[in-house]
Design an enzyme around this catalytic site. Structure first.
Site, mmCIF file in Angstrom:
data_model
loop_
_atom_site.group_PDB
_atom_site.id
_atom_site.type_symbol
_atom_site.label_atom_id
_atom_site.label_comp_id
_atom_site.label_asym_id
_atom_site.label_seq_id
_atom_site.Cartn_x
_atom_site.Cartn_y
_atom_site.Cartn_z
ATOM 1 N N GLY A 93 -1.303 3.892 10.642
ATOM 2 C CA GLY A 93 -0.343 4.491 9.474
ATOM 3 C C GLY A 93 -0.953 4.199 7.850
ATOM 4 O O GLY A 93 -0.093 4.210 6.963
ATOM 5 N N HIS A 100 -4.872 -3.808 1.751
ATOM 6 C CA HIS A 100 -3.433 -4.267 1.200
ATOM 7 C C HIS A 100 -2.795 -4.806 2.197
ATOM 8 O O HIS A 100 -2.600 -4.413 3.396
ATOM 9 C CB HIS A 100 -2.704 -3.341 0.366
ATOM 10 C CG HIS A 100 -2.266 -2.088 1.186
ATOM 11 N ND1 HIS A 100 -3.465 -0.968 1.134
ATOM 12 C CD2 HIS A 100 -1.231 -1.679 1.738
ATOM 13 C CE1 HIS A 100 -2.666 0.101 1.920
ATOM 14 N NE2 HIS A 100 -1.597 -0.650 2.132
HETATM 15 P P1 5GP Z 1 -0.034 1.991 3.665
HETATM 16 O O1 5GP Z 1 0.764 3.369 4.416
HETATM 17 O O2 5GP Z 1 -1.515 2.466 3.389
HETATM 18 O O3 5GP Z 1 -0.202 0.723 4.619
HETATM 19 O O4 5GP Z 1 0.582 1.491 2.492
HETATM 20 C C1 5GP Z 1 0.446 2.169 1.336
HETATM 21 C C2 5GP Z 1 1.860 1.708 0.364
HETATM 22 O O5 5GP Z 1 1.407 2.033 -0.803
HETATM 23 C C3 5GP Z 1 3.002 2.556 0.655
HETATM 24 O O6 5GP Z 1 4.041 1.760 1.302
HETATM 25 C C4 5GP Z 1 3.339 3.239 -0.514
HETATM 26 O O7 5GP Z 1 4.932 3.410 -0.870
HETATM 27 C C5 5GP Z 1 2.660 2.517 -1.450
HETATM 28 N N1 5GP Z 1 2.360 3.432 -2.649
HETATM 29 C C6 5GP Z 1 1.730 4.541 -2.622
HETATM 30 N N2 5GP Z 1 1.367 4.897 -3.970
HETATM 31 C C7 5GP Z 1 1.778 3.945 -4.785
HETATM 32 C C8 5GP Z 1 1.967 3.975 -6.199
HETATM 33 O O8 5GP Z 1 1.456 4.753 -6.767
HETATM 34 N N3 5GP Z 1 2.247 2.496 -6.708
HETATM 35 C C9 5GP Z 1 2.854 1.727 -5.712
HETATM 36 N N4 5GP Z 1 3.198 0.504 -6.492
HETATM 37 N N5 5GP Z 1 2.939 1.788 -4.645
HETATM 38 C C10 5GP Z 1 2.453 2.880 -4.069
#
Ligand code: 5GP
Ligand code: ZN
Length: 114
Positions: A93, A100
């Site tokens: 996902g 992160h």
């Molecule tokens: P992943 O799905 O890769 O584990 O998590 C990516 C996270 O980054 C998601 O929870 C999403 O809401 C967050 N995210 C995406 N774009 C941005 C952004 O421009 N700023 C911030 N602060 N979070 C973001």
């Protein structure tokens, strides 16, 4: 990386609500929070995902988790508990390809995850 969203947040090219930073990691609030507390802890070093990490990154990975725990503590989540998540790749996902750790808390999470 110039094309990487989280590198751009770290470099202040893109706005982020930064809640912690040191020489190795930056933490900021998730723009689309999935819980009352939703913070992302990000290494300054661009690693696309956990699968890019190598033995030389061991101390950095440890530091990411310790910062995650410290941020949870500062958000008063120690008594209730919280969840730390690293999504990796398509099936995991992952949507942003800069490693992160999600720190989410303030509500109950279920297991297994969806
Ligand atoms: P992943 O799905 O890769 O584990 O998590 C990516 C996270 O980054 C998601 O929870 C999403 O809401 C967050 N995210 C995406 N774009 C941005 C952004 O421009 N700023 C911030 N602060 N979070 C973001
Ligand atoms: Zn990056």
């Amino acid at each position: 990386l110039e094309s990487c969203l989280f590198c751009q947040i770290i470099d202040r090219q893109v706005r982020g609500k930064i809640v912690y930073e040191d020489d190795r990691v930056v933490a900021f609030e998730d723009v689309n929070p999935q819980a009352p507390v939703h913070v992302l802890v990000v290494p300054r070093k661009h690693l696309s995902s956990l699968k890019e990490a190598r033995a030389e990154d061991a101390a950095l990975l440890g530091h990411l988790l310790l910062v995650a725990a410290q941020l949870a503590r500062e958000h008063k989540l120690d008594a209730s508990g919280y969840r730390t998540v690293i999504n990796t790749g398509a099936d995991g996902g992952q949507t942003v390809f800069h490693l992160h750790v999600h720190v989410v808390g303030g509500r109950i999470f279920h297991w297994p995850p969806g």
